[in-house]
Design a protein around this motif. Structure first.
Motif, short mmCIF file in Angstrom:
data_model
loop_
_atom_site.label_atom_id
_atom_site.label_comp_id
_atom_site.label_asym_id
_atom_site.label_seq_id
_atom_site.Cartn_x
_atom_site.Cartn_y
_atom_site.Cartn_z
N MET A 125 0.86 -1.20 0.00
CA MET A 125 0.00 0.00 0.00
C MET A 125 0.89 1.24 0.00
O MET A 125 1.25 1.76 1.05
N ASP B 171 -7.74 9.91 5.17
CA ASP B 171 -8.24 9.33 6.43
C ASP B 171 -9.65 9.82 6.72
O ASP B 171 -10.39 9.20 7.46
N LYS C 191 2.54 1.98 13.43
CA LYS C 191 1.66 1.56 12.32
C LYS C 191 1.98 0.12 11.91
O LYS C 191 1.08 -0.65 11.57
N LYS D 12 -1.18 -2.28 12.23
CA LYS D 12 -1.77 -2.77 10.97
C LYS D 12 -1.28 -4.18 10.63
O LYS D 12 -1.55 -4.68 9.55
N1 CTP Z 1 -3.70 3.39 4.66
C1 CTP Z 1 -4.77 2.55 4.44
N2 CTP Z 1 -6.04 3.03 4.56
C2 CTP Z 1 -6.28 4.29 4.93
C3 CTP Z 1 -5.20 5.16 5.22
C4 CTP Z 1 -3.91 4.68 5.06
O1 CTP Z 1 -4.55 1.38 4.11
N3 CTP Z 1 -7.54 4.71 5.04
C5 CTP Z 1 -2.34 2.85 4.49
C6 CTP Z 1 -1.47 3.70 3.59
O2 CTP Z 1 -1.60 3.28 2.24
C7 CTP Z 1 -0.10 3.41 4.15
C8 CTP Z 1 -0.34 3.17 5.63
O3 CTP Z 1 -1.72 2.88 5.76
O4 CTP Z 1 0.47 2.24 3.60
C9 CTP Z 1 -0.02 4.33 6.51
O5 CTP Z 1 -0.70 5.45 6.04
P1 CTP Z 1 -0.58 6.86 6.78
O6 CTP Z 1 -1.49 7.82 6.11
O7 CTP Z 1 0.86 7.22 6.95
O8 CTP Z 1 -1.08 6.46 8.22
P2 CTP Z 1 -2.45 6.46 8.90
O9 CTP Z 1 -2.67 5.08 9.42
O10 CTP Z 1 -3.49 7.03 8.02
O11 CTP Z 1 -2.15 7.40 10.16
P3 CTP Z 1 -1.91 8.99 10.25
O12 CTP Z 1 -2.55 9.60 9.03
O13 CTP Z 1 -2.56 9.34 11.54
O14 CTP Z 1 -0.42 9.20 10.28
#
Ligand code: CTP
Length: 405
Positions: free
Chosen positions: A274, A280, A337, A341
């Protein structure tokens, strides 16, 4: 990192205004350890002097079949046989036309005709020439002869117009030449799903929320995986990149569409990467009509989108990789994360570092592994970062194939 130590690359430079960019290509090739010889056409020499290339490579530049060659045989045959890859950068409509039709009237065209090694062409010309049926059919003919075409890019052209026909980025050119010189097929038979680019969340019919992701990192991972033999599905958010031809591409716009596409294609994948920057939050409701201005402030109510990596749950592949783009406390956030995850690896990318980030050709990342290992990679081309990520995936998949994980 592309290692082309002692690989013999012949670079053919033809007469486009972008000929100066081939000096950068030569430098990058030399930096990977390759041995580079340059052939120039007479019109290329109108744009850049042979001295530039002879100084960079330490070898004389071949320009004329009939003079200046001190080798044992004929210059074009010797060079054609010496080459492990022959790359024409930039390739004008003229050299493309000659090569496609077997015409050979100068050093570059005779060498091309005599060369049995892998050949590639990086076209560069005005968009009017690029879309001419003769050029398009010559490119198709070259492909049918087994040549690889390094697709030109969309962007500003020499005369200030914008369109198709701009020489591909140096990084893409190096990536293509490396793949031809070093055809590693260690992902043959593996199915890999990659997400790339931003998502776009509509507010009303004329406005939306998005992020600065260019898609370049995800596209680099998808392209390198395909080059290494994987069967690749690319779920792509809106971006301006050329669509690679050797994979399945599923275009999406919103986070919800990305989620459905990833989950819908996740079955039977060996790895999911990903790289996309997924929203988000999205506006809780999308206005049917354009929102008109009124009060001094406007509050937009937002709701959480589904976390795709977490939602993968039952469809979890052998290798699950996420990206963490951070601006502060990066290692700590990325590590969290990785655990939350349930990932095998997370690629941490501090976008504030010089040479890292969204739109450039390079990146600086740290790979964080499930077993606690951290791998800090130096500044690299995105294609090289992609190769390092795929090396790890290949090793996770090997371990699970042999039951050693
Ligand atoms: N990701 C996902 N689904 C979402 C948001 C993010 O699968 N709705 C995946 C992204 O593709 C990436 C990872 O999660 O591989 C981390 O994304 P990131 O945006 O850095 O982290 P978030 O979990 O969204 O946390 P934050 O925005 O609070 O840093």
């Amino acid at each position: 990192m592309a290692h082309l130590t002692d690989r013999r690359i012949v670079l053919g430079v033809s007469g486009s205004i972008s000929a100066y960019k081939s000096a950068e290509v030569v430098r990058e090739l030399l930096a990977t350890g390759a041995d580079v010889r340059v052939i120039m056409t007479a019109s290329a020499a109108e744009f850049i002097g042979p001295m530039t290339f002879s100084a960079l490579t330490g070898n004389s530049v071949a320009m004329d079949q009939f003079s200046g060659y001190a080798g044992p045989g004929e210059a074009h045959i010797d060079l054609a046989m010496w080459a492990e890859v022959l790359a024409v950068v930039p390739a004008t409509a003229n050299i493309i036309g000659k090569a496609a039709n077997g015409l050979a009237d100068d050093m570059l065209s005779t060498t091309l005709l005599a060369c049995e090694a892998p050949r590639c062409f990086a076209p560069a010309m005005n968009f009017r020439m690029m879309r001419h049926p003769a050029v398009l059919s010559n490119l198709e003919t070259l492909k049918s002869h087994g040549c690889f075409i390094i697709e030109s890019a969309f962007g500003p052209l020499a005369n200030g117009e914008v369109g198709e026909g701009r020489l591909a980025d140096t990084g893409h050119i190096i990536q293509a030449i490396s793949a031809l010189a070093d055809p590693r097929r260690d992902l043959e038979g593996k199915r890999i799903l990659v997400s790339a680019g931003p998502t776009v969340e509509p507010i009303d019919p004329v406005r939306y929320l998005t992020n600065r992701s260019s898609g370049k990192m995800g596209y680099a991972v998808a392209s390198m995986a395909a080059q290494r033999g994987a069967d690749v599905t690319l779920i792509a958010g809106p971006n301006r990149l050329e669509s690679p031809r050797n994979m399945r591409i599923v275009p999406i716009i919103t986070a919800e569409e990305m989620c459905n596409a990833v989950i819908g294609h996740a079955e039977n994948q060996d790895a999911v990467i990903m790289a996309a920057a997924v929203a988000d939050y999205r506006p809780k409701s999308v206005a049917d009509q354009k929102i008109k201005k009124g009060a001094d402030s406007l509050v937009l109510e937002m709701e959480r989108t589904t976390d795709i990596l977490t939602a993968l749950g039952d469809h979890r592949p052998q290798a699950l990789v996420g990206f963490a783009v951070e601006t502060n406390n990066g290692l700590e956030y990325a590590g969290n994360k990785l655990r939350e995850k349930n990932l095998d690896m997370i690629v941490f990318n501090d976008v504030t570092a010089e040479g890292a980030g969204f739109d450039g050709e390079t990146n600086i990342v740290t790979l964080l592994h499930r077993d606690g290992r951290h791998q800090e990679l130096p500044l690299m081309l995105k294609s090289e970062v992609a190769d390092c990520i795929l090396d790890e995936i290949a090793s996770i998949l090997r371990a699970s194939d042999t039951g050693t994980s």
